[in-house]
Design a protein around this motif. Sequence first.
Motif, short mmCIF file in Angstrom:
data_model
loop_
_atom_site.label_atom_id
_atom_site.label_comp_id
_atom_site.label_asym_id
_atom_site.label_seq_id
_atom_site.Cartn_x
_atom_site.Cartn_y
_atom_site.Cartn_z
N SER A 568 67.16 -4.07 94.19
CA SER A 568 66.30 -5.19 93.81
C SER A 568 66.84 -5.82 92.53
O SER A 568 67.16 -5.12 91.56
N LEU A 569 66.94 -7.14 92.54
CA LEU A 569 67.34 -7.92 91.38
C LEU A 569 66.24 -8.94 91.13
O LEU A 569 66.26 -10.04 91.69
N GLY A 570 65.27 -8.58 90.30
CA GLY A 570 64.12 -9.46 90.15
C GLY A 570 63.37 -9.51 91.47
O GLY A 570 62.99 -8.49 92.04
N SER A 571 63.21 -10.75 91.99
CA SER A 571 62.54 -10.89 93.28
C SER A 571 63.51 -10.85 94.45
O SER A 571 63.11 -11.01 95.60
N ILE A 572 64.81 -10.65 94.15
CA ILE A 572 65.82 -10.58 95.21
C ILE A 572 65.91 -9.14 95.71
O ILE A 572 66.10 -8.21 94.92
N VAL A 573 65.79 -8.97 97.01
CA VAL A 573 65.95 -7.64 97.62
C VAL A 573 67.18 -7.68 98.50
O VAL A 573 67.30 -8.51 99.41
N LEU A 574 68.11 -6.78 98.22
CA LEU A 574 69.41 -6.76 98.91
C LEU A 574 69.48 -5.51 99.78
O LEU A 574 69.15 -4.40 99.34
N THR A 575 69.97 -5.69 101.01
CA THR A 575 70.20 -4.58 101.93
C THR A 575 71.59 -4.74 102.54
O THR A 575 71.97 -5.85 102.93
N THR A 576 72.35 -3.67 102.60
CA THR A 576 73.70 -3.73 103.15
C THR A 576 73.73 -3.13 104.55
O THR A 576 73.05 -2.13 104.84
N LEU A 577 74.53 -3.74 105.41
CA LEU A 577 74.76 -3.24 106.77
C LEU A 577 76.26 -3.01 106.93
O LEU A 577 77.07 -3.92 106.69
N VAL A 578 76.63 -1.81 107.34
CA VAL A 578 78.04 -1.46 107.51
C VAL A 578 78.19 -0.83 108.89
O VAL A 578 77.42 0.07 109.26
N ALA A 579 79.18 -1.30 109.64
CA ALA A 579 79.43 -0.73 110.97
C ALA A 579 79.80 0.74 110.85
O ALA A 579 80.41 1.18 109.87
N ASP A 580 79.46 1.52 111.87
CA ASP A 580 79.63 2.98 111.79
C ASP A 580 80.99 3.44 112.28
O ASP A 580 81.22 4.64 112.42
N ARG A 581 81.91 2.53 112.56
CA ARG A 581 83.23 2.94 113.02
C ARG A 581 84.26 1.89 112.62
O ARG A 581 83.92 0.77 112.24
N SER A 592 83.99 -5.64 107.00
CA SER A 592 83.24 -6.39 105.98
C SER A 592 81.80 -5.88 105.87
O SER A 592 81.15 -5.57 106.88
N VAL A 593 81.31 -5.81 104.64
CA VAL A 593 79.91 -5.46 104.41
C VAL A 593 79.05 -6.68 104.73
O VAL A 593 79.32 -7.79 104.26
N VAL A 594 78.04 -6.50 105.54
CA VAL A 594 77.08 -7.57 105.83
C VAL A 594 75.90 -7.38 104.89
O VAL A 594 75.38 -6.27 104.73
N VAL A 595 75.50 -8.46 104.24
CA VAL A 595 74.45 -8.41 103.22
C VAL A 595 73.23 -9.18 103.73
O VAL A 595 73.34 -10.35 104.11
N ARG A 596 72.09 -8.51 103.71
CA ARG A 596 70.82 -9.16 104.07
C ARG A 596 70.01 -9.33 102.78
O ARG A 596 69.77 -8.37 102.06
N LEU A 597 69.62 -10.57 102.50
CA LEU A 597 68.88 -10.88 101.28
C LEU A 597 67.47 -11.33 101.62
O LEU A 597 67.27 -12.10 102.57
N GLN A 598 66.54 -10.89 100.82
CA GLN A 598 65.16 -11.36 100.92
C GLN A 598 64.88 -12.12 99.63
O GLN A 598 64.81 -11.56 98.54
N LEU A 599 64.74 -13.45 99.75
CA LEU A 599 64.45 -14.30 98.61
C LEU A 599 63.03 -14.83 98.78
O LEU A 599 62.81 -15.88 99.39
N GLY A 600 62.08 -14.10 98.24
CA GLY A 600 60.69 -14.47 98.46
C GLY A 600 60.35 -14.32 99.93
O GLY A 600 60.49 -13.26 100.53
N ALA A 601 59.92 -15.44 100.54
CA ALA A 601 59.56 -15.41 101.97
C ALA A 601 60.75 -15.75 102.85
O ALA A 601 60.61 -15.78 104.09
N ARG A 602 61.92 -16.02 102.27
CA ARG A 602 63.08 -16.44 103.04
C ARG A 602 64.11 -15.33 103.16
O ARG A 602 64.28 -14.53 102.24
N ARG A 603 64.78 -15.30 104.33
CA ARG A 603 65.82 -14.31 104.58
C ARG A 603 67.17 -15.01 104.71
O ARG A 603 67.26 -16.09 105.32
N VAL A 604 68.19 -14.35 104.16
CA VAL A 604 69.57 -14.88 104.20
C VAL A 604 70.47 -13.77 104.71
O VAL A 604 70.34 -12.60 104.29
#
Length: 711
Positions: A568-581, A592-604
């Motif tokens: 968490s960075l302030g109101s930013i919530v970061l989640t990483t997705l990495v393939a298992d092979r 490549s690391v895939v990054v899922r961001l939660q910016l308030g009510a919006r997802r990136v």
Amino acid sequence: MRNDDTPAALPLICYACALAWGAALVSPRLSAVGILCIGLLRPRWFVSALMIACGLYAGAGFSRPGRAEARPNVVSFESDRFTVIEAPLDRDWSRRGAGSALRVASFRANGEAFDRELLIYTHSSPPPIALAAFIRAEGFVQTNERGALVMTVKSSRLIAYRGTLRWWQPSRWNRALAMRLARHADQWPEEVALAQALALGRGERLDDDTRDEFRRGGTYHLLVFSGMQIAFAAAAIAWLLRWFLHKPRVSDWLLLTFAVLAPLFIGGTASVVRASVAIGLYAVSRILGRPTSLENLWCVSALLRLMVAPADLTDPAFHLTYAGAGALLFLGKRRWLLSAIAVEAAITPLTLWHFRQYAIAGSAMTLLLSPIVFAMLIVSAATCVLPCDPLFALLHLLRELCAFMNDLAAPWSGYLPRPPLLLLLAAFAVAFALRRRPPLAIAALLLPTLAAAAWPCPPVPLTFLDVGQGDAILVRDRETLLVDGGPQPERLLALLADRGVRRIDLMLLTHAHPDHCTGLPAVIRRMSVGELWLSPRRFRGPCAQALLEAASEMNVPIHLIRDSDHHSLGSIVLTTLVADRTFRRAPENNSSVVVRLQLGARRVLLTGDIERDAESALADRVRHADILKVPHHGSRTSTTAPLLDAVAPRLAVISCGRRNLFGHPHAAVVHALEMHNIRTWRTDRSGSVEIGFDNGHIAVRPQIDTPPPRF
């Protein structure tokens, strides 16, 4: 030539310099405002004001849309067919990443001559140039994102040289001395590179660390053979013949000869030509018995240079050279402390405007280092004549002394946003009007720098930075996240400075390819970085090593990314997705690391360079996102239907470079996005894309576009 401090050529210089500003302003109304203001200040300046206005109008017309298409000699090559070029050689190969690059000023292709610069690039080791006069190369010629021509040569066997420089050509003497020094490069690599740069004007061997070391101290201009070295040599000639041997006429003729031969020997770079023109004018004025002032030489040399090379009007080096010299002549009044302050006050706002960089102690450090650099120049010249270990060792000691002093000045350098252009122009106009009162003039010149330091830069939640052919995404709330760093460190630092970024709380690298990684070591060294996130999978190569060295040097903690890491960075919530092979095809991209961001009510969703294999493996794990960073710059190997169906974004951003050599984005990807009714922005067309969230709406603010749409 008049012998006062108001040069006769001043109106013409105002007109010429205004052409450069006019190309940026494209605002005729500003010309009228300038005429009115200057005319009100002093009516006898009306002629100069009129010239400035004419320059602004001419600059506006010169940069009008469609003008570039009308220029002659615009080259178009078939990107999928070999082109054979022949070009005269005036430089040597330089290292460029894992390959080598060579610039030629003009060339012939397909039986036609082109007066345009061409960059020849090859991944293999090219054969040594020796004393060859021409190069013949076969490869693919394309236009890169900056509009420059680039030839990619697949093998060194497709490169050949022909002809030999004549014995009487100064460029042959230069090349022969460089070859003489190159024999000692294995034992003294840095010292040979420095000697070639200082004495021969050949900076190809200088490494990036040495360049950055002098840039941070604000003294990079001392590192290569430029106007200062020309002035040193001319001063030595004048002192030896005029004051020591009492031969003034011989001194004048020898100075004129030196002014003619120096560009032929060193090469016709802008700084060398400018200094040579000034020295030549000085010698001619003495030979003709018409002594003139330094102020007049400043004006006339600038005018002659612009008549020969009008492109210098928009050249940052031209602006910096004449602003610094003008500050010395009109404000310094030959007093050391006042001169240093005046030059710093004049140059700093211009470096901020062109590069977003400042080096507050640069002028003072230049004065302190000039004697040392002069000694290095003498030692470098001696090594050209008699290369030996004692001379190289002495050069090493002098270089270490310069490095130590540059390190002292480094804390006084950094990055700031551009100052407002109107304020910049007004400051120089007021400073010239107050030139008889140097303290007031210097105070006026300080205003743009102070404005840049205090300029408000409200944070934007999400910005896809236009870093060329690469990725760099800036996410800001109370804290700052940077995902990837693009391929050009200076460009990335400038973009961050323009947005008021001084600290990166979390830096994340999706994978270690140069178009994502190259800019990050410079950010670590030049800004404050809280933490670095890296994936251990497929983390290798020169860029990965440089990033680890920078993190170790600046004591930045490293976190190894695992699948489903949260932060968490302030109101930013970061989640990483990495393939298992590890995938057989394109393993680096698919890691490549895939990054899922939660910016308030919006997802990136930020997808790095994953391709269809990784997309398929992650499709059942990704959720709906409002904003999608299109994978792999819009390559046809990515952005499959399962990914688009799973994410179902409302808008997408493709990060790619203008006229990039890979053809990104592919037409099939653009069509797939259209078929899914996804509004798409591209950094190659829209520049940096800023995305804000306003009362539940998504507001997109592209750098180049119509007013922002709302969703």
